[in-house]
Design an enzyme around this catalytic site. Structure first.
Site: not given
Length: 844
Positions: A226-228, A230
């Protein structure tokens, strides 16, 4: 040293369910979870679109900063991008990072996108090739590339919640295509999911995207993360195939709750095992970098690194206008003493990168003024340089890390950290630093003298300042916490007793800047102190769990018309003017989109007024995406220089003085005004939705389809020499189309030209763009020399469109034109080929 590859099948048998669950989220901000009893190590990731940060925001080990993504793509040089990726890989290992969080391969759908500068292009093929060649370079060093942000993360407005609505055709032909190319050609070891939704479902929990397309159709075997912050669910994300939640500690894969879901058969153990398998594959791939566990982060100070940064920067710069051959400038005076004025808000500032996670502590930065000054010195100082600011650009008051000095006269901000607030008797000093910046994000500040996890502390950031002129000066600070600025003990700016919500920090949690003004005398030494309290002292949010930070600075308080008048007087007195203008990381950044395409402040007025008194004006614009240029028709010379990394000042000077013949090509179209852009009516979150109404007609595909003139077209860039592209030969069979042309340098200066190949279906069955870029090749040619450029494109990639009825790519039987030139609007050679059958396909 050598590494022992993990036996993944054996480990999946031996790991307990709680251990498996622990592997599916980060340990902390930058690391995965280790399992020591089974010798599964932790691996490190690091930000890396245009430089390798390492593990710290505060007092980080300095890094080398590359030109921004749109600048890298503007080189149109595949081999050079591999070289850049290799340097990124080497520097990742010096920061102990097994995985680089980059490259970014989203589409520059609009000039207003906050992270447009970080991506590569409006064109999916150029984006895909730029990404794939940088990935190849990174992974040549056995460092894992993490391609991001998969997919449609093309705006910052409401980025975690916005639902991107688009047709399957646009999704496939424009937005997925760069990722498809990069996975096909470079096989990045990891892929980061986007924050946003696509057609109703967050990408991080979309089975259609992460399983059906990525795993089943594209056969991708790398890890997804995941994005941070996210990740939005536990069960849905795991079942969709989001292997790793970042950062740690976990929010959604907590041991007790996730184990309960497994034991109650809400989550099948096979789902856990499948996700663990991909995480362990990532660990295995990362181990090939052979990075010691006890590595100490270090900066790459090798001269060869600077040489690569300079080469990439040189080739990224685009010459847009050169009427009367005003460029290149001469380092030496031809008759008597000549004068050049360097004017503008970006002249003595190094705009090395855009803002947000792409921004980092650079090892050094060369300003345009310094680069130009160095060239004049090479010429024996027979040309005299003049300077004027001309206009202000700063959104907030500028960083003063290179203006303040300590008691020893060393440049920097003296930072003293305390347990107690100012005024407390016998305050205990916790730590002391000399920092390069007054823009201080303290999210990862720690001290052995503070209890682990303690958020409350205080700091005095100070230094001495000697003004170069007597005037009123503005002082200001924005913060997450509280801040007050004192000059010789007098309170000047107060962001403690009066605070207003603003957008400080790319997290968007802090205050607006609070300012105050004080008169300072030229030559007098002043003691400047910013007293800071960490986030528990913040008056606007008592739930904040970030440590916080403060951005403070100061600058001369002068009316805009006065600064323009000063610049005009300087411009009158010289032979030529170099105007260095554009944007900065305050205006182009992760976290927000630009409100319009204009350069903020009074830059346009500055250009217009200077042109009235001096016709020999060279404008150098620095921005990661297009800006409005109402004066473009009036200036004789215009150079676009992007955000140029460490070497930006040298690269600008290299091109201005002709030591480098410019060869960059625009990686996106520059419209005349924002209303001309195809996304104009459909950009930004509209009650949580954004409709990609332009469909496949993004960038030049749109402008050409409707016959709309642009300021500068996609793929455009001039040279100090001239080229002829001729002798086109097209040969096709059932598999490939082979294209060859000869490039002759018909001028007097050696230089490089980019051959661009576009394909056009003659009688399409659906509404298609006029033409689409399908490959390109760059060649260096000496005066009078001819070199061949040979390119081979697969028939399926050259001809196909996405057939929504069949849900497959379709290559239609028929005739196709091959259009070859040196920009999207300058086709100089035409050929054709025919295909013998219609066929459908899926996959890479």
């Amino acid at each position: 040293m050598g590494v022992q590859e993990l036996d993944i099948d054996r480990l999946i048998e031996e790991l307990t369910i709680p251990e498996k669950i622990s592997l599916l989220a980060g340990k902390d901000f930058w690391h995965t979870v280790p399992i020591p009893r089974l010798n599964i190590p932790s691996i490190r990731v690091s930000d890396g679109p245009n430089g390798i940060r390492g593990t710290k925001f505060f007092d980080s080990v300095p890094s080398n900063c590359f030109p921004c993504g749109t600048g890298l793509a503007a080189t149109f040089n595949k081999d050079l991008l591999v070289e850049a990726g290799e340097l990124m890989g080497k520097e990742a290992k010096m920061k102990g990072a097994h995985v680089i969080l980059g490259p970014t391969s989203n589409i520059v759908r609009s000039p207003l996108g906050g992270r447009a500068f970080e991506s590569y292009s409006e064109d999916p093929l150029l984006s895909g090739h730029a990404a794939s060649h940088i990935i190849k370079g990174m992974q040549n060093e056995n460092v894992v590339a993490c391609l991001k942000h998969f997919v449609c993360n093309d705006q910052e407005d409401d980025r975690r919640g916005v639902d991107t609505l688009l047709t399957d055709r646009a999704f496939r032909e424009i937005y997925l295509k760069p990722f498809q190319i990069a996975l096909r050609d470079a096989d990045p070891g990891a892929l980061m999911t986007a924050y946003n939704k696509v057609n109703g479902v967050h990408v991080a929990e979309s089975k259609e995207i992460l399983t059906d397309i990525l795993r089943k159709e594209w056969k991708y075997e790398g890890a997804t993360l995941s994005d941070w912050f996210g990740t939005y669910s536990t069960k849905q994300a795991l079942e969709a195939g989001l292997n790793l939640e970042m950062p740690g500690p976990t929010r959604f894969r907590l041991a007790l709750q996730t184990l309960h879901d497994v034991q109650s058969n809400r989550i099948n153990t096979s789902v856990i095992d499948e996700n663990v398998r991909y995480v362990l594959k990532l660990v295995n791939r990362a181990l090939k970098a052979d990075i010691p566990e006890d590595v100490v982060e270090s900066a790459n100070e090798d001269a060869s690194a600077s040489a690569i940064l300079r080469k990439v920067g040189d080739e990224s710069i685009v010459l847009l206008k050169n009427e009367g051959n005003i460029l290149p400038l001469s380092k030496t005076a031809v008759k008597g003493q000549e004068k050049i004025a360097v004017i503008g808000p970006n002249a003595k500032v190094a705009q090395d990168s855009g803002g947000g996670s792409a921004s980092l502590t650079t090892r050094y930065k060369i300003t345009p003024w310094e680069g130009i000054k160095n060239k004049i010195e090479e010429g024996g100082n027979t040309v005299k340089l003049e300077y004027a600011l001309g206009a202000f650009l700063d959104k907030c008051l500028p960083d003063v890390g290179d203006i303040l000095v300590n008691e020893k006269g060393e440049k920097g901000v003296t930072a003293k950290f305390y347990k107690h607030a100012p005024g407390v008797e016998n305050r205990e000093l916790v730590d002391e630093y000399l920092l390069k910046t007054s823009k201080l994000f303290l999210s990862d500040f720690t001290s052995a003298k503070l209890p682990t996890g303690q958020l409350l502390f205080y700091a005095d950031f100070s230094g001495y300042f000697i003004p170069e002129e007597s005037a009123n000066y503005d002082f200001g600070a924005s913060c997450l916490g509280t801040a007050q600025i004192f000059v010789d003990g007098k309170l000047v700016a107060d962001n403690k007793t009066k605070q207003t919500k603003g957008d400080a920090f790319f997290l968007g949690l802090g205050t607006r800047e609070e300012r105050g003004t004080i008169f300072l005398e030229k030559g007098k030494k002043y003691h400047v102190v910013c007293e800071f309290g960490s986030s528990p002292t913040y008056t606007l949010d008592d739930t904040c769990q970030e440590i916080g930070g403060v951005f403070f600075g100061f600058g001369i308080n002068s009316p805009d018309d006065v600064e323009i008048m000063k610049a005009v007087e300087v411009a009158k007195s010289v032979d030529k003017v170099v105007l260095v203008v554009g944007l900065s990381k305050e205006w182009e950044s992760e976290g927000f989109d630009r409100p319009d395409m204009d350069i903020p402040g009074f830059t346009n007025e500055l250009v217009e007024e200077v042109l009235k008194v001096n016709k020999n004006v060279v404008v150098v614009n620095q921005s990661g995406s297009p800006v409005t240029m109402p004066w473009a028709d009036k200036v004789p010379a215009l150079v676009h220089a992007w955000y140029g990394g460490n070497e930006l000042g040298n690269t600008i000077a290299d091109v201005l003085f002709g030591d480098v013949n410019p060869s960059g090509k625009l990686s996106m179209s520059f419209p005349k005004k924002i209303q001309d852009n195809p996304s104009y009516l459909n950009f930004g979150s509209n009650n949580g939705q954004v409709w990609y109404g332009e469909d496949v007609f993004v960038g030049y595909r749109y402008y050409e389809k409707i016959g709309k003139d642009v300021l500068f077209p996609f793929g455009f860039g001039l040279s100090y020499t001239t080229f002829e592209i001729k002798d086109l030969v097209v040969k096709a069979d059932d598999q490939n189309v082979a294209i060859s042309v000869n490039v002759t340098n018909t001028g007097k200066v050696a230089g490089s030209e980019t051959v661009q190949v576009y394909i056009q279906e003659v009688k399409p069955s659906i509404n298609r763009p006029v033409k689409e870029l399908k490959d390109f090749g760059k060649v260096f040619v000496k005066p009078g020399e001819t070199k061949a450029v040979n390119l081979t494109i697969s028939i399926k990639e050259a001809t196909s469109f996405w057939n929504g009825y069949h849900s497959k790519w379709e290559s239609s039987k028929g005739k196709y034109n091959v259009l070859v030139g040196n920009s999207s609007d300058n086709i100089t050679n035409e050929g054709s080929f025919e295909t013998s059958k219609t066929f459908y396909w899926l996959g890479l």
